[in-house]
Design an enzyme around this catalytic site. Sequence first.
Site, PDB file in Angstrom:
ATOM      1  N   LYS A 209      -6.599   7.143  11.769  1.00  0.00           N
ATOM      2  CA  LYS A 209      -6.990   7.660  10.457  1.00  0.00           C
ATOM      3  C   LYS A 209      -7.471   9.098  10.556  1.00  0.00           C
ATOM      4  O   LYS A 209      -8.231   9.450  11.468  1.00  0.00           O
ATOM      5  CB  LYS A 209      -8.088   6.777   9.850  1.00  0.00           C
ATOM      6  CG  LYS A 209      -7.633   5.341   9.607  1.00  0.00           C
ATOM      7  CD  LYS A 209      -8.733   4.490   9.012  1.00  0.00           C
ATOM      8  CE  LYS A 209      -8.227   3.077   8.709  1.00  0.00           C
ATOM      9  NZ  LYS A 209      -9.290   2.228   8.105  1.00  0.00           N
TER      10      LYS A 209
ATOM     11  N   CYS B  45     -13.497  -2.052   6.305  1.00  0.00           N
ATOM     12  CA  CYS B  45     -12.586  -1.359   5.384  1.00  0.00           C
ATOM     13  C   CYS B  45     -13.315  -0.560   4.313  1.00  0.00           C
ATOM     14  O   CYS B  45     -12.799   0.443   3.834  1.00  0.00           O
ATOM     15  CB  CYS B  45     -11.642  -2.361   4.731  1.00  0.00           C
ATOM     16  SG  CYS B  45     -10.494  -3.132   5.897  1.00  0.00           S
TER      17      CYS B  45
ATOM     18  N   ARG C 197       0.850  -1.195   0.000  1.00  0.00           N
ATOM     19  CA  ARG C 197       0.000   0.000   0.000  1.00  0.00           C
ATOM     20  C   ARG C 197       0.883   1.242   0.000  1.00  0.00           C
ATOM     21  O   ARG C 197       1.847   1.330   0.757  1.00  0.00           O
ATOM     22  CB  ARG C 197      -0.922  -0.004   1.216  1.00  0.00           C
ATOM     23  CG  ARG C 197      -1.910   1.158   1.253  1.00  0.00           C
ATOM     24  CD  ARG C 197      -2.788   1.060   2.496  1.00  0.00           C
ATOM     25  NE  ARG C 197      -3.595  -0.148   2.479  1.00  0.00           N
ATOM     26  CZ  ARG C 197      -4.060  -0.741   3.579  1.00  0.00           C
ATOM     27  NH1 ARG C 197      -3.761  -0.260   4.779  1.00  0.00           N
ATOM     28  NH2 ARG C 197      -4.805  -1.827   3.488  1.00  0.00           N
TER      29      ARG C 197
ATOM     30  N   LYS D  44      -4.132   1.457  14.747  1.00  0.00           N
ATOM     31  CA  LYS D  44      -4.076   2.377  13.609  1.00  0.00           C
ATOM     32  C   LYS D  44      -4.841   3.662  13.896  1.00  0.00           C
ATOM     33  O   LYS D  44      -5.744   3.699  14.752  1.00  0.00           O
ATOM     34  CB  LYS D  44      -4.651   1.706  12.364  1.00  0.00           C
ATOM     35  CG  LYS D  44      -6.108   1.264  12.493  1.00  0.00           C
ATOM     36  CD  LYS D  44      -6.518   0.452  11.275  1.00  0.00           C
ATOM     37  CE  LYS D  44      -7.917  -0.141  11.450  1.00  0.00           C
ATOM     38  NZ  LYS D  44      -8.288  -1.014  10.326  1.00  0.00           N
TER      39      LYS D  44
ATOM     40  N   CYS E 193      -7.725 -11.479   1.024  1.00  0.00           N
ATOM     41  CA  CYS E 193      -7.817 -11.016   2.405  1.00  0.00           C
ATOM     42  C   CYS E 193      -8.027 -12.196   3.345  1.00  0.00           C
ATOM     43  O   CYS E 193      -9.003 -12.947   3.208  1.00  0.00           O
ATOM     44  CB  CYS E 193      -8.949 -10.015   2.580  1.00  0.00           C
ATOM     45  SG  CYS E 193      -9.106  -9.437   4.288  1.00  0.00           S
TER      46      CYS E 193
ATOM     47  N   CYS F 247     -16.036  -8.968   5.598  1.00  0.00           N
ATOM     48  CA  CYS F 247     -15.983  -9.215   7.036  1.00  0.00           C
ATOM     49  C   CYS F 247     -16.403  -7.944   7.758  1.00  0.00           C
ATOM     50  O   CYS F 247     -16.608  -6.906   7.132  1.00  0.00           O
ATOM     51  CB  CYS F 247     -14.580  -9.655   7.454  1.00  0.00           C
ATOM     52  SG  CYS F 247     -13.404  -8.293   7.651  1.00  0.00           S
TER      53      CYS F 247
ATOM     54  N   ARG G 200      -2.203   6.800   9.493  1.00  0.00           N
ATOM     55  CA  ARG G 200      -2.233   6.266   8.123  1.00  0.00           C
ATOM     56  C   ARG G 200      -2.322   7.406   7.097  1.00  0.00           C
ATOM     57  O   ARG G 200      -2.223   8.579   7.432  1.00  0.00           O
ATOM     58  CB  ARG G 200      -3.426   5.315   7.974  1.00  0.00           C
ATOM     59  CG  ARG G 200      -3.445   4.144   8.971  1.00  0.00           C
ATOM     60  CD  ARG G 200      -2.560   3.014   8.545  1.00  0.00           C
ATOM     61  NE  ARG G 200      -2.661   1.847   9.412  1.00  0.00           N
ATOM     62  CZ  ARG G 200      -3.458   0.796   9.200  1.00  0.00           C
ATOM     63  NH1 ARG G 200      -4.278   0.777   8.169  1.00  0.00           N
ATOM     64  NH2 ARG G 200      -3.447  -0.235  10.025  1.00  0.00           N
TER      65      ARG G 200
ATOM     66  N   CYS H 174     -14.864  -3.760  -0.560  1.00  0.00           N
ATOM     67  CA  CYS H 174     -13.488  -4.069  -0.157  1.00  0.00           C
ATOM     68  C   CYS H 174     -12.964  -5.215  -1.019  1.00  0.00           C
ATOM     69  O   CYS H 174     -13.706  -5.857  -1.761  1.00  0.00           O
ATOM     70  CB  CYS H 174     -13.432  -4.431   1.317  1.00  0.00           C
ATOM     71  SG  CYS H 174     -14.064  -6.072   1.702  1.00  0.00           S
TER      72      CYS H 174
END
Length: 565
Positions: free
Chosen positions: A212, A479, A78, A210, A436, A475, A147, A430
């Site tokens: 954001k 995301c 990424r 994380k 994944c 899931c 991020r 996603c």
Amino acid sequence: MSDAIDWQVLSEVEKIKYDSNYLRGTLTESLANPITGAISANDTQISKFHGIYQQADRDLSKERKTQKLEPAYSFLIRVRMPGGMVSPEQWLCMDALSDKYANGTLKLTTRQTFQLHGVLKKNLKTTIREVNESLLDTISACGDVNRNVMCNANPAESPFHQEVIELAKEIGRHLLPETKAYHEIWLDKKLVAGSKTTEPFYGDRYLPRKFKIGIVIPPNNDCDIFSQDLGFIAIIEKGKITGYNVVAGGGMGSTFGVPETYPRTGNVIGFCTPEQAIDVAEKVVAVQRDYGNRADRKQARLKYTIDRNGLDWFKAELQKYLGYSLVEPRKFVLTHTGDSYGWKKGTDSKWHLTYFVEGGRVKNSDDKKLKDALREIATITDGHFILTGNQNVILGGVSEKVKAKINSVLKKHCVSPESISGLRKNSIACVALPTCPLAFAEAERYLPTLVTKLEAVLGKYDLLKEDIVIRMTGCPNGCGRPYLAEIGLIGKAPGHYNLYLGGSFNGDRLNSLYRENISEAQILKELELVIDDFSKTRKINERLGDFVIRKNYVKEIKEGKEFSH
């Protein structure tokens, strides 16, 4: 210092980070190991900070297991690119890398950046080095750090785009880790003998989880500001940005069967001046660094820190860190979360084409050669490329002459912009299967098919042009920001999804579980009943998300703790 830390009560990842020597771990040794296509278990955690996720092709898992082979390991890379803007040369670099080392496609993500999928371990170092040679990088694109910083994507919409993209870049630079591990491992930079690597801001264990950050310019909410740990809403008065309303505590991740995890929309906690914005960003992250839950990673995001201690506590603690108070927030109106497609002449007097990329996957298929078209456009454009927070691309800053050339290229490759349904143009998926490891069901590969079937239903009720936000993930980790969609679908098992309804069209309200663990046939049946009712009894200009709450299909979720799967 390690003797003062009770590792028994902390997440095992905390010890891995501490022992990593500021993100070095044993990555160099893992990369050099020829026996396996994987890296060591601890290094899979540390590699995330370098912008890498280890994955395996799950479509091949049974066959390889039968052959007594290890999984078909590969890596996702990424890129970190605050604001989502790249030059034509950088686009061409990523395009070439996707062919040389990845699976031949480019994934445009919901955080305004590129992902390369299917990179083999032996090619990781070369790929990352070539990304850096294009003046992009991958550090801090993943991991327990800040991020990629998102911002309002389309300069055609606002004369303030350049100001917010510069702020996004400045915040991104300010919150970068200072370790030189990335440069040593991937770029062969040598650590100066006797020097000591430290992280003056992040410390030796970085963040609990994380983080954001996003910036929007009303009325556009094109990066879902209420889903961010920290958001800035630009306030425009008398022809300039006078400051930003500050939003804190958003986050989409949750876990099936763990009710103490839930998605949450952020709270507007005050207003800051443009000069204060970077300081506010740093101090909000610092509060989370010092008070976030390091024992349970499922409870480690800022949203839980706020809910555990209270919003008033958080604002008071932030004031201590800042040394001043945020003032009362200013009024603002957000009208939509999606992108506005087609050519528009911007306030810069140049042309900008917002182009729909289904599922964010740039690829060639059958007679439609989108990847070839964008590669050719990159060789002729006098503008730039901007990735949006909705998995689309803007061909920005184009002159009148080049605009005509771009239209010709798109036509030649059979990918001219088409009129699409209001449902499809507001769709997000996603990656999910096959790569994944967390996915229970399909998303990117399946949502276009489901949308086609739903379009038949919408056409039956004369609602094909109705803008409806639909998002699907494999899931519950969120995301694709499914919990803010008017129609959310989250994979529960192969071919089965939880159906959520009632998110707001402007992105400020969570949806609510409507049906659990249902098949495609049941999804179509349930949604047709709702759509039939919507077509007959909606109020003038009423959105589907508001309608299902008014008609009691689902209850309104006013805060994250009310949400349940």
